[in-house]
Design a protein around this motif. Structure first.
Motif, PDB file in Angstrom:
ATOM      1  N   ALA A   1      35.669  48.505  44.865  1.00 63.42           N
ATOM      2  CA  ALA A   1      36.542  47.705  45.722  1.00 63.42           C
ATOM      3  C   ALA A   1      37.244  46.645  44.898  1.00 63.42           C
ATOM      4  N   THR A   2      38.406  46.226  45.383  1.00 62.39           N
ATOM      5  CA  THR A   2      39.099  45.083  44.815  1.00 62.39           C
ATOM      6  C   THR A   2      38.863  43.928  45.767  1.00 62.39           C
ATOM      7  N   LEU A   3      38.253  42.862  45.276  1.00 65.88           N
ATOM      8  CA  LEU A   3      37.838  41.751  46.116  1.00 65.88           C
ATOM      9  C   LEU A   3      38.853  40.626  46.079  1.00 65.88           C
ATOM     10  N   SER A   4      39.053  39.996  47.209  1.00 68.63           N
ATOM     11  CA  SER A   4      39.907  38.819  47.263  1.00 68.63           C
ATOM     12  C   SER A   4      39.239  37.782  48.162  1.00 68.63           C
ATOM     13  N   ILE A   5      39.573  36.537  47.941  1.00 70.42           N
ATOM     14  CA  ILE A   5      38.977  35.441  48.700  1.00 70.42           C
ATOM     15  C   ILE A   5      39.485  35.480  50.135  1.00 70.42           C
ATOM     16  N   ASP A   6      38.556  35.319  51.070  1.00 78.99           N
ATOM     17  CA  ASP A   6      38.900  35.251  52.486  1.00 78.99           C
ATOM     18  C   ASP A   6      38.556  33.849  52.973  1.00 78.99           C
TER      19      ASP A   6
ATOM     20  N   TRP B   1      29.678  31.587  49.126  1.00 80.21           N
ATOM     21  CA  TRP B   1      30.411  31.894  50.351  1.00 80.21           C
ATOM     22  C   TRP B   1      31.901  31.599  50.259  1.00 80.21           C
ATOM     23  N   SER B   2      32.346  30.946  49.197  1.00 77.57           N
ATOM     24  CA  SER B   2      33.781  30.762  49.000  1.00 77.57           C
ATOM     25  C   SER B   2      34.301  31.706  47.916  1.00 77.57           C
ATOM     26  N   SER B   3      33.452  32.593  47.437  1.00 77.45           N
ATOM     27  CA  SER B   3      33.819  33.520  46.369  1.00 77.45           C
ATOM     28  C   SER B   3      34.460  34.783  46.943  1.00 77.45           C
ATOM     29  N   PRO B   4      35.103  35.580  46.093  1.00 77.82           N
ATOM     30  CA  PRO B   4      35.680  36.846  46.550  1.00 77.82           C
ATOM     31  C   PRO B   4      34.623  37.870  46.985  1.00 77.82           C
TER      32      PRO B   4
ATOM     33  N   GLN C   1      17.057  39.417  41.442  1.00 79.48           N
ATOM     34  CA  GLN C   1      17.465  39.427  42.840  1.00 79.48           C
ATOM     35  C   GLN C   1      18.982  39.334  43.026  1.00 79.48           C
ATOM     36  N   ARG C   2      19.673  38.656  42.140  1.00 74.87           N
ATOM     37  CA  ARG C   2      21.114  38.452  42.334  1.00 74.87           C
ATOM     38  C   ARG C   2      21.938  39.687  41.989  1.00 74.87           C
ATOM     39  N   GLN C   3      21.342  40.663  41.320  1.00 69.68           N
ATOM     40  CA  GLN C   3      22.091  41.846  40.884  1.00 69.68           C
ATOM     41  C   GLN C   3      22.773  42.571  42.036  1.00 69.68           C
ATOM     42  N   GLY C   4      22.071  42.713  43.139  1.00 65.66           N
ATOM     43  CA  GLY C   4      22.616  43.472  44.259  1.00 65.66           C
ATOM     44  C   GLY C   4      23.738  42.769  44.997  1.00 65.66           C
ATOM     45  N   PHE C   5      23.955  41.493  44.701  1.00 68.92           N
ATOM     46  CA  PHE C   5      24.966  40.733  45.417  1.00 68.92           C
ATOM     47  C   PHE C   5      26.246  40.537  44.604  1.00 68.92           C
ATOM     48  N   GLY C   6      26.311  41.105  43.404  1.00 67.61           N
ATOM     49  CA  GLY C   6      27.526  41.020  42.595  1.00 67.61           C
ATOM     50  C   GLY C   6      27.856  39.617  42.138  1.00 67.61           C
ATOM     51  N   LEU C   7      26.842  38.826  41.804  1.00 69.26           N
ATOM     52  CA  LEU C   7      27.057  37.420  41.481  1.00 69.26           C
ATOM     53  C   LEU C   7      27.407  37.152  40.027  1.00 69.26           C
ATOM     54  N   THR C   8      27.316  38.146  39.160  1.00 67.63           N
ATOM     55  CA  THR C   8      27.701  37.961  37.762  1.00 67.63           C
ATOM     56  C   THR C   8      28.747  39.014  37.397  1.00 67.63           C
ATOM     57  N   PRO C   9      29.506  38.784  36.336  1.00 72.01           N
ATOM     58  CA  PRO C   9      30.501  39.791  35.937  1.00 72.01           C
ATOM     59  C   PRO C   9      29.895  41.174  35.686  1.00 72.01           C
ATOM     60  N   MET C  10      28.718  41.236  35.082  1.00 71.87           N
ATOM     61  CA  MET C  10      28.092  42.540  34.828  1.00 71.87           C
ATOM     62  C   MET C  10      27.669  43.212  36.128  1.00 71.87           C
ATOM     63  N   ASP C  11      27.173  42.419  37.085  1.00 72.85           N
ATOM     64  CA  ASP C  11      26.789  42.987  38.374  1.00 72.85           C
ATOM     65  C   ASP C  11      28.012  43.560  39.084  1.00 72.85           C
TER      66      ASP C  11
ATOM     67  N   LEU D   1      28.767  47.460  40.196  1.00 76.00           N
ATOM     68  CA  LEU D   1      29.141  47.808  41.567  1.00 76.00           C
ATOM     69  C   LEU D   1      30.586  48.302  41.669  1.00 76.00           C
ATOM     70  N   GLN D   2      31.318  48.226  40.558  1.00 81.41           N
ATOM     71  CA  GLN D   2      32.732  48.578  40.480  1.00 81.41           C
ATOM     72  C   GLN D   2      33.559  47.705  41.420  1.00 81.41           C
ATOM     73  N   TRP D   3      33.210  46.417  41.453  1.00 76.07           N
ATOM     74  CA  TRP D   3      33.982  45.430  42.199  1.00 76.07           C
ATOM     75  C   TRP D   3      34.911  44.747  41.215  1.00 76.07           C
ATOM     76  N   GLU D   4      36.160  44.668  41.558  1.00 72.17           N
ATOM     77  CA  GLU D   4      37.133  43.983  40.724  1.00 72.17           C
ATOM     78  C   GLU D   4      37.733  42.847  41.534  1.00 72.17           C
ATOM     79  N   ILE D   5      37.818  41.667  40.942  1.00 74.12           N
ATOM     80  CA  ILE D   5      38.378  40.522  41.645  1.00 74.12           C
ATOM     81  C   ILE D   5      39.889  40.570  41.515  1.00 74.12           C
ATOM     82  N   GLU D   6      40.553  40.435  42.651  1.00 73.08           N
ATOM     83  CA  GLU D   6      42.007  40.465  42.671  1.00 73.08           C
ATOM     84  C   GLU D   6      42.565  39.342  41.819  1.00 73.08           C
ATOM     85  N   ARG D   7      43.524  39.671  41.010  1.00 73.65           N
ATOM     86  CA  ARG D   7      44.156  38.692  40.130  1.00 73.65           C
ATOM     87  C   ARG D   7      45.328  38.049  40.853  1.00 73.65           C
TER      88      ARG D   7
END
Length: 150
Positions: free
Chosen positions: A22-27, A52-55, A97-107, A111-117
């Protein structure tokens, strides 16, 4: 004697795409759930707001909140404990524990999450790359900067 006929391209295509890509963006409409009643360390409250303010926040559903609450307790214990050995053990558990929540760049990569630029970040990167170009890349003669010293 020729070998077997080649497979049709549709049967040769890779099918191991991740369903989490997914491509993530801040909501900005997402509100952080209230932390359970407890005296929380300032760093823990800041960490909770950041999550909670992160993408990544739009990706969390109701069932994820329980795991994030448990992780918040670990983060709080990390900041409040005085025992160095215990702090090291808590840090290891937080990493796990934080691995499953995508809290680091490697996580996020796993998960193949990319933050929208944003366009601003893209422009900054483009300016930085332009400034870093060598004279050979810009077509300038590097010898033009040389001058005779008397």
């Amino acid at each position: 004697m020729p070998g077997p006929a080649p497979k049709h391209p549709s049967t040769r295509a890779r099918r191991n795409r991740a369903s989490t890509a997914a491509t993530l963006s801040i909501d900005p409409t997402i509100e952080a759930p209230k932390l359970p009643t407890r005296l929380w360390h300032e760093q823990t409250r800041a960490w909770w707001r950041d999550i909670w303010s992160s993408p990544m926040a739009p990706e969390y559903d109701e069932s994820d909140r329980h795991g994030l609450f448990a992780l918040a307790v670990l983060v709080d214990d990390f900041w409040t404990t005085e025992d160095a050995k215990l702090r090291k053990e808590i840090a290891a558990e937080i990493r796990q524990q934080r691995q499953g929540f995508g809290l680091t760049p490697m996580d996020r990569r796993r998960l193949q999450w990319e933050i929208e630029r944003t366009s601003e970040a893209q422009e900054r990167g483009q300016r930085r790359r332009q400034a870093a170009k060598t004279p050979a890349e810009t077509g300038e003669d590097p010898r033009n900067v040389l001058h005779a010293v008397s």
